[in-house]
Design a protein around this motif. Structure first.
Motif, mmCIF file in Angstrom:
data_model
loop_
_atom_site.group_PDB
_atom_site.id
_atom_site.type_symbol
_atom_site.label_atom_id
_atom_site.label_comp_id
_atom_site.label_asym_id
_atom_site.label_seq_id
_atom_site.Cartn_x
_atom_site.Cartn_y
_atom_site.Cartn_z
ATOM 1 N N MET A 1 -3.844 64.295 17.186
ATOM 2 C CA MET A 1 -4.385 63.153 17.926
ATOM 3 C C MET A 1 -4.286 61.890 17.075
ATOM 4 S SD MET A 1 -8.213 62.667 19.532
ATOM 5 C CE MET A 1 -8.089 64.229 20.431
ATOM 6 N N ASN A 2 -3.729 60.815 17.634
ATOM 7 C CA ASN A 2 -3.625 59.620 16.814
ATOM 8 C C ASN A 2 -4.965 58.884 16.768
ATOM 9 O OD1 ASN A 2 -3.903 57.684 18.906
ATOM 10 N ND2 ASN A 2 -1.704 57.671 19.301
ATOM 11 N N ALA A 3 -5.023 57.863 15.924
ATOM 12 C CA ALA A 3 -6.286 57.187 15.648
ATOM 13 C C ALA A 3 -6.897 56.572 16.900
ATOM 14 C CB ALA A 3 -6.056 56.113 14.583
ATOM 15 N N LEU A 4 -6.082 55.949 17.735
ATOM 16 C CA LEU A 4 -6.606 55.259 18.903
ATOM 17 C C LEU A 4 -7.180 56.237 19.921
ATOM 18 C CD1 LEU A 4 -3.861 52.512 19.362
ATOM 19 C CD2 LEU A 4 -5.904 52.499 17.919
ATOM 20 N N GLU A 5 -6.522 57.364 20.115
ATOM 21 C CA GLU A 5 -7.026 58.373 21.041
ATOM 22 C C GLU A 5 -8.349 58.952 20.536
ATOM 23 O OE1 GLU A 5 -3.800 61.082 21.074
ATOM 24 O OE2 GLU A 5 -2.672 60.026 22.628
ATOM 25 N N LEU A 6 -8.419 59.213 19.239
ATOM 26 C CA LEU A 6 -9.639 59.773 18.661
ATOM 27 C C LEU A 6 -10.813 58.819 18.849
ATOM 28 C CD1 LEU A 6 -10.012 61.654 15.322
ATOM 29 C CD2 LEU A 6 -11.471 59.681 15.756
ATOM 30 N N LEU A 7 -10.586 57.537 18.566
ATOM 31 C CA LEU A 7 -11.670 56.564 18.680
ATOM 32 C C LEU A 7 -12.080 56.343 20.128
ATOM 33 C CD1 LEU A 7 -10.529 53.977 15.974
ATOM 34 C CD2 LEU A 7 -12.329 55.718 15.787
ATOM 35 N N GLN A 129 2.034 56.026 11.463
ATOM 36 C CA GLN A 129 0.838 55.522 10.798
ATOM 37 C C GLN A 129 -0.422 55.852 11.598
ATOM 38 O OE1 GLN A 129 2.302 51.407 10.496
ATOM 39 N NE2 GLN A 129 2.042 51.519 8.261
ATOM 40 N N LEU A 130 -0.345 55.701 12.911
ATOM 41 C CA LEU A 130 -1.499 56.011 13.756
ATOM 42 C C LEU A 130 -1.828 57.502 13.723
ATOM 43 C CD1 LEU A 130 -0.731 53.749 16.852
ATOM 44 C CD2 LEU A 130 -2.601 53.456 15.215
ATOM 45 N N ASP A 131 -0.802 58.344 13.680
ATOM 46 C CA ASP A 131 -1.029 59.787 13.568
ATOM 47 C C ASP A 131 -1.676 60.133 12.236
ATOM 48 O OD1 ASP A 131 0.007 60.267 16.075
ATOM 49 O OD2 ASP A 131 2.020 60.779 15.354
ATOM 50 N N ASP A 132 -1.197 59.489 11.179
ATOM 51 C CA ASP A 132 -1.764 59.744 9.853
ATOM 52 C C ASP A 132 -3.223 59.312 9.793
ATOM 53 O OD1 ASP A 132 -1.556 60.324 6.913
ATOM 54 O OD2 ASP A 132 -2.000 58.177 6.804
ATOM 55 N N LEU A 133 -3.518 58.141 10.345
ATOM 56 C CA LEU A 133 -4.905 57.674 10.383
ATOM 57 C C LEU A 133 -5.775 58.619 11.198
ATOM 58 C CD1 LEU A 133 -4.403 53.821 10.945
ATOM 59 C CD2 LEU A 133 -5.303 54.925 8.889
ATOM 60 N N GLY A 134 -5.267 59.096 12.326
ATOM 61 C CA GLY A 134 -6.020 60.024 13.156
ATOM 62 C C GLY A 134 -6.330 61.317 12.432
#
Length: 208
Positions: A1-7, A129-134
């Motif tokens: 899950m990428n960062a935006l989906e998680l948040l 990057q978004l995947d890594d942040l997630g």
């Protein structure tokens, strides 16, 4: 899950709890207490992973920097409200008033974050990057959740003690010659303070 989906999933969970809290009355003591404990845990965990991992990644980008700095300040407002509400009985008018302010603050923060910060992040950060942040945020949330039960128990116990002992009540009595406090009357201050049963028993044994 990428960062935006998680948040966004976090936002949905928090909004659901806020909706339920907003429908409670001051008579729903246990429901309010339980929901507030859950809400406090979710908001604190969400803020921690955002401030530790997500915000630093978008704060450095000119397109999202101003909004991210504003989001930090919005977090501070919410944290202060949560701390103040933790010290009040959930059936008080002040707690209810603060709940309404909290709902407005969180809903405004979510709207700003999703429409501005997330939209900007999708432009300045790559999918990798978004995947890594997630992944990092999921790991951080899991770590903090594993540490959380003891803290939640302490918080619930503290609220329970406050509910048991109640607020300190102070009254002023006037004692003297005459009801209108003529010369010679002296005010007597009597403080009725919360006192554990073991202390009351000890005082009775001494004083008889």
């Amino acid at each position: 899950m990428n960062a935006l989906e998680l948040l966004k999933n976090d936002h949905q969970k928090v909004s659901g709890i806020l909706d339920k809290l907003g429908q409670t009355t001051e008579r729903a003591l246990k429901t309010r207490d339980d929901l507030f404990i859950r809400l406090k845990e979710e908001l604190e965990l969400h803020a921690q992973v955002e401030e530790r991992i997500f915000y630093p990644a978008v704060e450095s980008e000119s397109k999202t920097r101003a909004e991210t700095l504003e989001a930090y300040e919005q977090h501070d407002v919410v944290k202060r409200l949560l701390d103040e509400m933790s010290e009040l009985p959930v059936d008080s008018e002040r707690w209810t008033a603060k709940l309404r302010v909290l709902i407005d603050s969180v809903e405004g923060h979510i709207k700003m974050e999703e429409s501005e910060i997330f939209a900007g992040a999708a432009e300045v950060l790559t999918e990798e990057q978004l995947d890594d942040l997630g992944a990092r945020m999921e790991a951080e949330k899991q770590r903090r959740q594993n540490e959380g039960p003891a803290e939640s128990a302490r918080f619930a116990a503290a609220r329970g003690r406050r509910a048991e002992f109640g607020e300190a009540e102070v009254r002023v009595e006037s004692r003297g010659r005459g009801a209108r406090g003529r010369q010679g009357s002296r005010p007597v201050f009597a403080a009725q303070l919360p006192c554990p049963p073991i202390v009351r028993g000890f005082i009775r044994r001494i004083c008889g």
